[in-house]
Design an enzyme around this catalytic site. Sequence first.
Site, short mmCIF file in Angstrom:
data_model
loop_
_atom_site.label_atom_id
_atom_site.label_comp_id
_atom_site.label_asym_id
_atom_site.label_seq_id
_atom_site.Cartn_x
_atom_site.Cartn_y
_atom_site.Cartn_z
N GLU A 1 -34.20 -2.43 -26.51
CA GLU A 1 -34.28 -0.97 -26.38
C GLU A 1 -34.51 -0.56 -24.93
O GLU A 1 -33.98 0.45 -24.47
CB GLU A 1 -35.40 -0.42 -27.27
CG GLU A 1 -35.09 -0.47 -28.76
CD GLU A 1 -33.91 0.42 -29.10
OE1 GLU A 1 -34.11 1.59 -29.46
OE2 GLU A 1 -32.76 -0.06 -29.02
N THR B 1 -29.09 10.17 -26.07
CA THR B 1 -30.53 9.96 -26.21
C THR B 1 -31.30 10.39 -24.96
O THR B 1 -32.35 11.03 -25.05
CB THR B 1 -30.83 8.48 -26.52
OG1 THR B 1 -30.18 8.13 -27.74
CG2 THR B 1 -32.32 8.24 -26.66
#
Length: 332
Positions: free
Chosen positions: A150, A203
């Site tokens: 991530e 995002t």
Amino acid sequence: MPVYQHNLKDKKIDFNTILDKVRVFAPATVANMICGFDILGFAVDEPGDEVKMYRVAEPGVRIRSIVGDGGRLPLGADRNTVSACVKMLLNDLGILQDIGVEIELIKHMPIGSGLGSSSASTVAGLFAINALLNNPLTKDELMPYCVEGERLACGHGHADNVAPALMGGITLVRGGADLDIVKIPVPKELYAGIVFPQVDVPTRDARQLIKEKVLLKDAVTQWGNIAGLVAGLFQEDYDLISRSMQDVIIEPSRAILIPEFYAMKEIALAHGALSFGISGSGPSVVAVSKGPEVAELVTTKIQDHLSANGIESFKYVSAVNVEGPKVLSFND
């Protein structure tokens, strides 16, 4: 690796038991669970991503192919989160120079959907290399490498997607360097009706909209909602779950990026959803429901509304996936 580093060099890998190939599926996830920004999430049965991994003679880690990404993902082993995390793991095991691995990544889920696309890929890759090595590591030992995936994908090493993708079910993330992943009970009738509108909400852009400071009264409301949601899940109290899944901090900022958000929310609640909100950073939205019938009805009604407003969409109806990643047969 940074603060999540594990010393794995005491792990003994038996090269005689390493498999020739393995195929793994890892599920999509709904991060935040509406009120639990960056700390709550759950896995769903579909969509998800798939990795096929092969042991080869030439040492090193390589991406053989990527399918379903529209050419958007890098093939370079150090730039792709799947291969980069596999390399990290093999390096920490002390066998990176002793084994050759080639990877096929099959994207069954859309990139930038708010459903943990990068997380599913990374989890599938790490679960696959562990399976190929005959499972020397536990899921807890794999978790730091998923978090690093991530960090590589979006610059922030959070676990709200990778934790449920790897562990399955509903997870609570506590801490940063001293990471705790807590499994939360899953009420048996809890379903997710997910709609992915065909609009782009990166995002990083969604994160930039979040306020750095919040009012104390809003923080107290949010804390109460998170605590109430966790209590409702433990008690299988659907009314408490419904009352608690309210977001007064993140949703007001991010909703402006999602066309027809409040109209979709009104439709969902009018047709029996327990709650409605943004999945991850969006643009996917989720109607949390009691039973599959309500989830199916709500997603259909929302899709009809979006279509009438010229917006195409995909929908998924799923119970909470309690298994997480799984090894698949090559014959399926």
